[in-house]
Scaffold this motif. Sequence first.
Motif, PDB file in Angstrom:
ATOM      1  N   ARG A   3       6.307 -27.377  20.235  1.00 17.11           N
ATOM      2  CA  ARG A   3       7.525 -27.890  18.986  1.00 17.11           C
ATOM      3  C   ARG A   3       6.372 -29.395  18.739  1.00 17.11           C
ATOM      4  O   ARG A   3       5.793 -29.514  19.712  1.00 17.11           O
ATOM      5  N   VAL A   4       6.379 -29.641  17.616  1.00 12.52           N
ATOM      6  CA  VAL A   4       5.689 -30.557  16.783  1.00 12.52           C
ATOM      7  C   VAL A   4       6.423 -31.305  16.090  1.00 12.52           C
ATOM      8  O   VAL A   4       7.071 -30.046  15.091  1.00 12.52           O
ATOM      9  N   ALA A   5       6.980 -32.242  15.877  1.00  8.65           N
ATOM     10  CA  ALA A   5       7.011 -33.258  14.716  1.00  8.65           C
ATOM     11  C   ALA A   5       6.357 -33.864  14.235  1.00  8.65           C
ATOM     12  O   ALA A   5       5.729 -34.956  14.349  1.00  8.65           O
ATOM     13  N   VAL A  57      -3.023 -35.976   5.667  1.00 12.08           N
ATOM     14  CA  VAL A  57      -1.254 -34.999   6.203  1.00 12.08           C
ATOM     15  C   VAL A  57      -1.460 -33.508   5.976  1.00 12.08           C
ATOM     16  O   VAL A  57      -1.551 -33.031   7.169  1.00 12.08           O
ATOM     17  N   ILE A  58      -2.759 -33.295   5.195  1.00  9.90           N
ATOM     18  CA  ILE A  58      -3.303 -31.741   5.573  1.00  9.90           C
ATOM     19  C   ILE A  58      -4.155 -31.399   6.396  1.00  9.90           C
ATOM     20  O   ILE A  58      -3.557 -30.035   7.349  1.00  9.90           O
ATOM     21  N   SER A  59      -4.571 -32.341   7.308  1.00 16.37           N
ATOM     22  CA  SER A  59      -5.579 -32.060   8.484  1.00 16.37           C
ATOM     23  C   SER A  59      -4.224 -31.620   9.356  1.00 16.37           C
ATOM     24  O   SER A  59      -3.919 -31.339  10.242  1.00 16.37           O
ATOM     25  N   GLN A  60      -3.263 -32.073   9.030  1.00 15.13           N
ATOM     26  CA  GLN A  60      -2.264 -32.754  10.302  1.00 15.13           C
ATOM     27  C   GLN A  60      -0.682 -31.379   9.921  1.00 15.13           C
ATOM     28  O   GLN A  60      -0.747 -30.606  11.309  1.00 15.13           O
ATOM     29  N   VAL A  61      -0.848 -31.358   8.716  1.00 14.89           N
ATOM     30  CA  VAL A  61      -0.060 -29.627   9.210  1.00 14.89           C
ATOM     31  C   VAL A  61      -0.881 -28.803   9.677  1.00 14.89           C
ATOM     32  O   VAL A  61       0.020 -27.716   9.833  1.00 14.89           O
ATOM     33  N   MET A  63      -3.021 -27.877  12.408  1.00 14.73           N
ATOM     34  CA  MET A  63      -3.008 -28.328  13.243  1.00 14.73           C
ATOM     35  C   MET A  63      -1.569 -27.940  13.639  1.00 14.73           C
ATOM     36  O   MET A  63      -1.796 -27.656  15.039  1.00 14.73           O
ATOM     37  N   MET A  64      -0.838 -28.279  13.035  1.00 16.49           N
ATOM     38  CA  MET A  64       1.142 -27.839  13.366  1.00 16.49           C
ATOM     39  C   MET A  64       1.065 -26.525  13.457  1.00 16.49           C
ATOM     40  O   MET A  64       2.249 -25.767  13.394  1.00 16.49           O
ATOM     41  N   PHE A  71       8.507 -29.703  12.725  1.00 14.84           N
ATOM     42  CA  PHE A  71       9.717 -30.788  12.295  1.00 14.84           C
ATOM     43  C   PHE A  71       8.859 -31.652  11.115  1.00 14.84           C
ATOM     44  O   PHE A  71       7.348 -32.023  11.611  1.00 14.84           O
ATOM     45  N   VAL A  72       9.156 -31.108   9.913  1.00 11.12           N
ATOM     46  CA  VAL A  72       8.417 -32.618   8.853  1.00 11.12           C
ATOM     47  C   VAL A  72       9.306 -33.689   8.112  1.00 11.12           C
ATOM     48  O   VAL A  72      10.390 -33.009   7.247  1.00 11.12           O
ATOM     49  N   SER A  73       8.546 -34.425   7.983  1.00  9.44           N
ATOM     50  CA  SER A  73      10.012 -35.192   7.751  1.00  9.44           C
ATOM     51  C   SER A  73       8.680 -36.621   7.034  1.00  9.44           C
ATOM     52  O   SER A  73       8.429 -37.089   7.170  1.00  9.44           O
ATOM     53  N   PHE A  74       9.787 -37.106   5.828  1.00 10.71           N
ATOM     54  CA  PHE A  74       8.487 -37.561   4.554  1.00 10.71           C
ATOM     55  C   PHE A  74       9.482 -39.225   4.000  1.00 10.71           C
ATOM     56  O   PHE A  74      10.794 -38.367   3.798  1.00 10.71           O
ATOM     57  N   SER A  75       9.213 -40.247   3.960  1.00 17.77           N
ATOM     58  CA  SER A  75       9.619 -41.045   3.561  1.00 17.77           C
ATOM     59  C   SER A  75       9.161 -42.532   2.476  1.00 17.77           C
ATOM     60  O   SER A  75       8.150 -42.501   3.731  1.00 17.77           O
TER      61      SER A  75
END
Length: 77
Positions: A3-5, A57-61, A63-64, A71-75
């Motif tokens: 899992r990854v957040a 952000v695209i790169s990290q997604v 990799m997920m 799980f992704v959270s945006f603030s």
Amino acid sequence: MKRVALLIDAGGAVGKTALSGTTVDVTRLRTWMVSPFGGAWKEEEIVTLTNPNEARVISQVKMMQSADYAFVSFSGH
């Protein structure tokens, strides 16, 4: 189970008034996630990006994508 957040703090967007509450949101969410009530996530399972650009952000997604649970959270803005 892998899992990854991804927690995104975008409170300092270029051309926008800084939002100090976004850092508080991410900090509190991370603290809750590592607690037993939040799922006992390991620190290495959680990635935090602060004011990232679109490419980051695209790169990290991407990799997920190999995770069983993501799980992704945006603030922010």
